[in-house]
Design a protein around this motif. Structure first.
Motif, short mmCIF file in Angstrom:
data_model
loop_
_atom_site.label_atom_id
_atom_site.label_comp_id
_atom_site.label_asym_id
_atom_site.label_seq_id
_atom_site.Cartn_x
_atom_site.Cartn_y
_atom_site.Cartn_z
N GLY A 126 3.07 -10.36 32.28
CA GLY A 126 3.72 -9.38 31.86
C GLY A 126 4.35 -9.48 30.49
N ILE A 127 4.84 -10.60 29.75
CA ILE A 127 5.28 -10.81 28.82
C ILE A 127 4.29 -11.88 27.70
N ARG A 128 4.19 -11.41 26.40
CA ARG A 128 3.35 -12.11 25.67
C ARG A 128 4.01 -12.12 24.07
N PHE A 129 3.95 -13.19 23.60
CA PHE A 129 4.42 -13.29 22.24
C PHE A 129 3.35 -13.66 21.24
N ARG A 130 3.29 -13.07 20.17
CA ARG A 130 2.19 -13.44 19.00
C ARG A 130 2.71 -13.28 17.61
N GLY A 131 1.92 -13.94 16.80
CA GLY A 131 2.39 -14.29 15.39
C GLY A 131 1.23 -14.42 14.62
N ILE A 132 1.20 -14.00 13.39
CA ILE A 132 0.00 -14.32 12.18
C ILE A 132 0.79 -14.50 10.76
N ARG A 133 0.43 -15.52 10.26
CA ARG A 133 0.80 -15.74 8.93
C ARG A 133 -0.48 -15.78 8.05
N ALA A 134 -0.53 -15.13 7.05
CA ALA A 134 -1.76 -14.81 6.41
C ALA A 134 -1.44 -14.66 4.82
N ARG A 135 -2.58 -14.90 4.17
CA ARG A 135 -2.54 -14.92 2.84
C ARG A 135 -3.68 -13.74 2.15
N SER A 136 -3.45 -12.97 1.49
CA SER A 136 -4.47 -11.74 1.15
C SER A 136 -4.32 -11.85 -0.63
N VAL A 137 -5.67 -11.55 -1.02
CA VAL A 137 -5.80 -11.53 -2.56
C VAL A 137 -6.42 -10.17 -2.94
N ARG A 138 -6.03 -9.54 -3.84
CA ARG A 138 -6.78 -8.39 -4.27
C ARG A 138 -6.97 -8.40 -5.85
N THR A 139 -8.27 -8.38 -6.10
CA THR A 139 -8.62 -8.38 -7.64
C THR A 139 -8.75 -6.95 -7.97
N PRO A 140 -8.22 -6.80 -9.39
CA PRO A 140 -8.31 -5.48 -10.08
C PRO A 140 -9.83 -4.67 -10.09
N THR A 141 -9.59 -3.42 -9.74
CA THR A 141 -10.86 -2.63 -9.77
C THR A 141 -11.11 -2.09 -11.16
N PRO A 142 -12.36 -1.49 -11.27
CA PRO A 142 -12.84 -1.01 -12.52
C PRO A 142 -11.85 0.28 -13.03
N GLY A 143 -11.21 0.95 -11.99
CA GLY A 143 -10.44 1.86 -12.48
C GLY A 143 -8.74 1.32 -13.09
N GLU A 144 -8.74 0.18 -12.70
CA GLU A 144 -7.59 -0.46 -13.19
C GLU A 144 -7.78 -1.30 -14.38
N LEU A 145 -8.79 -1.85 -14.88
CA LEU A 145 -9.02 -2.61 -15.90
C LEU A 145 -9.44 -1.85 -17.11
N THR A 146 -9.76 -0.28 -17.06
CA THR A 146 -10.16 0.30 -18.08
C THR A 146 -9.41 1.75 -18.28
N GLY A 147 -9.65 2.21 -19.41
CA GLY A 147 -9.18 3.74 -19.40
C GLY A 147 -8.08 3.89 -19.97
N GLY A 158 -2.75 4.23 -18.59
CA GLY A 158 -4.20 3.83 -18.57
C GLY A 158 -4.08 2.38 -17.71
N GLY A 159 -5.58 1.77 -17.72
CA GLY A 159 -5.66 0.47 -17.39
C GLY A 159 -5.34 -0.53 -18.30
N ASN A 160 -5.77 -1.89 -17.77
CA ASN A 160 -5.31 -2.97 -18.27
C ASN A 160 -6.42 -4.01 -18.43
N PRO A 161 -7.08 -4.40 -19.36
CA PRO A 161 -8.25 -5.38 -19.13
C PRO A 161 -7.65 -6.82 -18.81
N ASP A 162 -6.36 -7.14 -19.05
CA ASP A 162 -5.91 -8.39 -18.80
C ASP A 162 -5.08 -8.59 -17.23
N LEU A 163 -5.12 -7.74 -16.55
CA LEU A 163 -4.66 -7.60 -15.17
C LEU A 163 -5.21 -9.13 -14.31
N GLN A 164 -4.26 -9.53 -13.61
CA GLN A 164 -4.87 -10.38 -12.77
C GLN A 164 -4.41 -10.16 -11.38
#
Length: 980
Positions: free
Chosen positions: A645-666, A717-723
């Motif tokens: 009837g009772i349950r505890f849960r937990g998650i620790r996580a790391r995510s990484v998102r790289t820039p897309t074409p629309g963020e790198l140009t224009g 606009g976008g930025n080709p130097d985004l990390q």
């Protein structure tokens, strides 16, 4: 310029046309954990156990009740009850989501022609780009040429079995870019038969007429296979601002003491909130105390002194509140068993979305609508030469005596609303295809069954965007420079020989435009682009061995993914030759990522004292992009059920998102609303601001007209130097489903998301505020003050430049809460049993803030609105649902509550937005198992949307936040579903 490309193949029209509801009640959500170990005992005692749902929040398939990752499941029975016609509307009704500012039918008219009409989802209010959308666990292509965000206008709803929203630890499982989470659409693979559905909706005031119809066919294929075909048509009708309370007139709300002022009211300033870009034009002669602003009287045709109350233009009645949208959708899927252990499968989706967002005619102003130019090189002002014969005929010698030496040399500034040329607006067609092919199977090894799958996804989206009602600034420039025509005594011709050869027509801005002049000046220009997705994924999952507490489960897989895109604008847009924004091309960019991943679940203890179940899990993914170094994402956590009837849960996580074409140009030009902190009503917010405004020469009584406040230019606009962004998330909570109260479940989950290197603009409003509110004058280099004839001075806020940056850090913390109770209330109709389901869902944010590159922290929690780049977070919101069924009858009531809140983190001192609640009711009747009917009403009490201060709604042209507050009023819908 344009790239050549093939048009996407067209899918035939739907065979059955019928009306459909465009106004649906918010759907229910099923908890990530129905009653746990109590289910079997409850069934033995005569209670009906909750249906076990197999969720796909992991490559390791397991029942919903054992899933450690918080997963919101919107089940098929509840989807059928609601009659939604757009998936974005379904999920956005949940508290875990926020409106996506600048997208959707009611907030994208001024979002730029290429973005007009998009319908996106915004999980955790972290922007659509930070979540991944799947169909049956496999990726969906992006809905734009530049970003992998899914346009839900191109996906059907009729074939949905359920929707799973995974809100924690998804990156290591479904891709490193799933920062906010995953929306996974599961289709009705088990449907057999033929079904027709149709419905219709309309607002009480007669607008927002919507229609929806679908056909669906499902059948067995071979021994254990299936095929499912779905065709759907949906139409959502035009809602003009002229018909709606919220925008039928221009509104000014920039002074808390004055409050909202509706045109033609004048408020405490004595000035109505009308546009000073007049139908009769604005002609500026002289300077200083003798400056004169003239306009043409539309009745007499003579020039007179401009008066905003008499000559101002009311724009809102010509604007669009809800963009009309037509959607043609087709989906097919099939699975065929090649052998007892191997099956082949395929999926196909096609969606075509057509939108048209008309707005008022182009507002030309010579001080901002320049001829040509490019970043770093200013364009040419399209002034009226003082030797222009039309100018000489329209003005008196006394008026011309006011001309300054600069005006004599360069011409006079002027502006005009070109309503005689017709309205402007973007017409967009988006075509998206998705093709999936793969093999899957199972085998025995180790401690149990193993499953494997290999699939390939191809996706392609094509945009064709056209903007009508533009005026060519080059044509206007040459058409105003005229001389006597030696070949036509008494006639005029354009001075420039090259322009004459190109068809130049002399232009007279002081009288009604002739058809020849209109035809010469009017241009249509557009943008087009394509994005392409390739995704290959293969994995195997199963149990290699068992421990005393149960089998150890693992999954191993590889993923190769590429996304590419470009967007080209017509040459007239590239070169700044229209009254629209000057936009550069987004050149073709392709990003590639190779990934390998693993998951592990280890049961440690089971069925012992204080350890009914104890389980640890982890996942690890290594990603190798073609640009930059490799990176790693992971998750680690587990569940602990001390007793039933009772349950505890937990998650620790790391995510990484790289820039897309629309963020790198224009890079493109932008014009929009910005609240000048140096206005008289705002400059004394703090001593630093007042001192900086004085230092910049802004008068203490400065009160710019709307034509300046709502027309602040700049580039963005976008930025080709985004990390890449790096996000650390921590999600933990509990599930309480007591054995002594069958059918009840309570979940409470805490989430904490910190994103370093967060990709965003600082925000134009934030930049100008920081420029004047800081002693070191942050971002002042991106801000320009200059001459505007309307204020006759060099202190007007004319431009703010912005660019995507890894701004610094974004932090969001809060709680998700759900309480649900399902039972038989003993209120049966006839001999049929009854069922009552009560549910409350809420999301609470106790922290949301963005740290700027300079270290300044912008607090975002406690606000409903923001600007066009950064939006606030409601401190909390809640949805309540009651569903009653007995035999063939069903009654569903839902309520959404938005508490009292501030409007924008960038504007203080205004009253809070009042709390709002929306009540919806639906009645359904099943005449037979194969014939179902429903009728309903949304916003039963016809609550009007609140008026919010200028520049806080996230849209350039609204004084309410349509993503939160209903703008249609009381609405009705009716429909049917027939099965054969």
């Amino acid at each position: 310029m344009r790239y050549g490309f093939r048009a996407l193949s067209r899918v035939g029209g739907v065979a059955v046309f019928a009306l459909a509801s465009g106004l649906a009640v918010p759907s229910f959500a099923q908890d990530t954990s129905p009653p746990m170990a109590g289910d079997e005992a409850a069934a033995a005692d005569g209670e009906t156990p909750a249906e076990e749902i197999i969720v796909t929040g992991s490559r390791i398939v397991r029942p919903n009740l054992e899933n450690s990752t918080p997963t919101l499941v919107i089940g098929d029975n509840l989807l059928d009850q609601q009659g939604f016609e757009n998936i974005a509307d379904i999920v956005t009704s949940m508290p875990q989501f926020a409106p996506s500012f600048g997208t959707g039918r009611t907030s994208s008219s001024f979002s730029g022609s290429a973005a007009s009409g998009l319908n996106l989802t915004n999980l955790r209010n972290l922007a659509p780009i930070r979540s991944v959308v799947l169909i049956n666990g496999r990726r969906v292509p992006g809905g734009t040429p530049l970003l992998p965000v899914v346009d839900f206008n191109t996906l059907p709803t009729a074939n949905i079995e359920r929707i799973e929203v995974i809100t924690g630890g998804a990156s290591a499982v479904y891709g490193a870019d799933a920062v906010a989470g995953v929306v996974n659409i599961i289709t009705k693979s088990n449907f057999r038969g033929f079904q027709v559905g149709a419905s219709s909706g309309i607002a009480e005031r007669g607008y927002n007429k919507n229609a929806n119809a679908y056909l669906m066919f499902g059948s067995d294929l071979g021994d254990g296979g299936h095929v499912l075909l779905t065709a759907q048509y949906a139409y959502e009708g035009l809602v003009s601002c002229a018909d709606a309370y919220i925008c039928r007139t221009d509104i000014r709300y920039n002074d808390p003491d004055e409050g909202p002022v509706f045109a033609p009211g004048t408020g405490i300033t004595g000035v109505p909130p009308l546009s000073s870009v007049a139908l009769g034009g604005n002609f500026f002669l002289g300077s200083g105390a003798t400056a004169l602003q003239l306009t043409r009287n539309l009745q007499s045709g003579q020039l007179e002194t401009f008066n905003i109350a008499r000559n101002g233009f009311n724009r809102n009645p010509e604007r669009t509140l809800a963009i009309p949208t037509k959607r043609l959708l087709f989906a097919a899927e099939a699975e065929y068993p090649i052998s007892d252990a191997i099956s082949a499968f395929a999926e196909f989706n096609y969606g075509r979305s057509s939108t048209n967002g008309p707005i008022e005619a182009a507002p030309f102003q010579s001080s901002t609508n320049l001829f040509g130019g490019r970043p770093g090189v200013p364009g040419v002002r399209v002034t009226i030469p003082v030797d222009n014969p039309f100018f000489l005929a329209a003005t008196t010698p006394e008026q011309r005596a006011l001309l300054t030496p600069g005006q004599i040399a360069d011409g006079i500034d002027w502006g005009q609303r070109f309503s005689e040329f017709g309205r402007r607006g973007a017409t967009n067609e988006r075509n998206t295809i998705r093709v999936v092919a793969g093999l899957k199977g199972d085998f025995d090894w180790g401690a149990g069954d193993w499953k494997w799958e290999a699939s390939y996804v191809y996706g392609r989206t094509e945009l064709n965007s056209q903007t009508d009602g533009l005026v060519g600034t080059d044509r206007l420039y040459y058409g105003l420079r005229v001389e006597a025509d030696p070949a036509n005594p008494g006639g005029l011709r354009c001075i420039d020989a090259g322009a004459r050869a190109a068809g130049c027509v002399p232009v007279n801005p002081f009288g009604p435009y002739t058809q020849d002049q209109i035809d010469y000046l009017t241009v249509s220009a557009g943008q087009s682009g394509i994005s392409t997705l390739h995704d290959f994924n293969a994995f195997v999952s199963g149990s290699p061995f068992s421990l005393p507490a149960g089998p150890v489960s693992i999954a191993l897989g590889v993923d190769y993914r590429s996304f590419s895109g470009f967007q080209d604008a017509d040459e007239a847009i590239n070169l700044g030759l229209t009254t629209g924004n000057q936009i550069g091309d987004n050149e073709f960019v392709k990003t590639k990522t190779k990934e390998a991943y693993a998951e592990l679940i280890v049961p440690l203890l089971r069925d012992t004292r204080f350890f009914q179940n104890l389980e640890l899990e982890g996942a690890y993914r290594i990603s190798d992009p073609d640009n930059g170094g490799s990176y790693r994402t992971w998750k680690a956590g587990g569940t602990w059920e001390p007793f039933e009837g009772i349950r505890f849960r937990g998650i620790r996580a790391r995510s990484v998102r790289t820039p897309t074409p629309g963020e790198l140009t224009g890079l493109g030009q932008t014009f929009g609303s910005v609240s000048d902190p140096c206005r008289a009503v705002s400059r004394n917010a703090n001593p630093t601001r007042a001192a900086n405004c004085t230092a910049d020469g802004v008068p203490a009584d400065y009160d710019p007209p709307l034509s300046i406040q709502q027309n602040v230019g700049g580039t963005i606009g976008g930025n080709p130097d985004l990390q890449p962004e790096k996000a650390d998330t921590w999600t933990y909570g509990l599930v309480f489903a007591p054995r002594f109260l069958p059918g009840f479940a309570l979940t409470v989950d805490r989430f904490d998301i910190k994103i370093d290197g967060f990709i965003n603009t600082v925000g134009r409003q934030a930049k100008v505020n920081l420029c004047y509110d800081t002693t070191d004058r942050q971002f002042c280099g991106d801000i320009t003050r200059g001459f505007r004839p309307e204020v006759n001075g060099n202190f007007a806020l004319t431009a703010i430049n912005d660019q995507l940056l890894n701004v610094n850090t974004f932090r969001v913390k809060g709680f998700d809460i759900e309480a649900r109770y399902s039972f038989d209330p003993g209120l049966s109709l006839g001999n049929e049993p009854s069922q009552l389901m009560l549910q409350v869902l809420s999301t609470i944010y106790d922290k949301a803030e963005q740290t700027q590159p300079t270290g300044e922290v912008t607090k975002l929690d406690g606000y409903a609105g923001g600007d066009t780049s950064t939006q606030g977070f409601l401190r909390w919101q809640a949805t309540a649902n009651i569903m009653y069924t007995s035999g063939p009858f069903g009654l569903t009531y839902s309520m959404r509550y938005i508490p009292k809140t501030k409007a924008s983190p960038f504007l203080e001192g205004f009253p809070k937005i009042p709390a709002a609640s929306y009540h919806n009711l639906r009645l359904n009747f099943d005449a037979t198992d194969d014939a179902k009917f429903f009728i309903g009403v949304n916003n039963m009490f016809d609550r009007k949307p609140p008026i919010v201060p200028d520049n806080t709604s996230g849209s350039q042209a609204q004084n309410t936040i349509s993503g939160f507050y209903d703008v249609f009023g009381r609405s009705f819908f009716v429909g049917t579903q027939l099965s054969f």
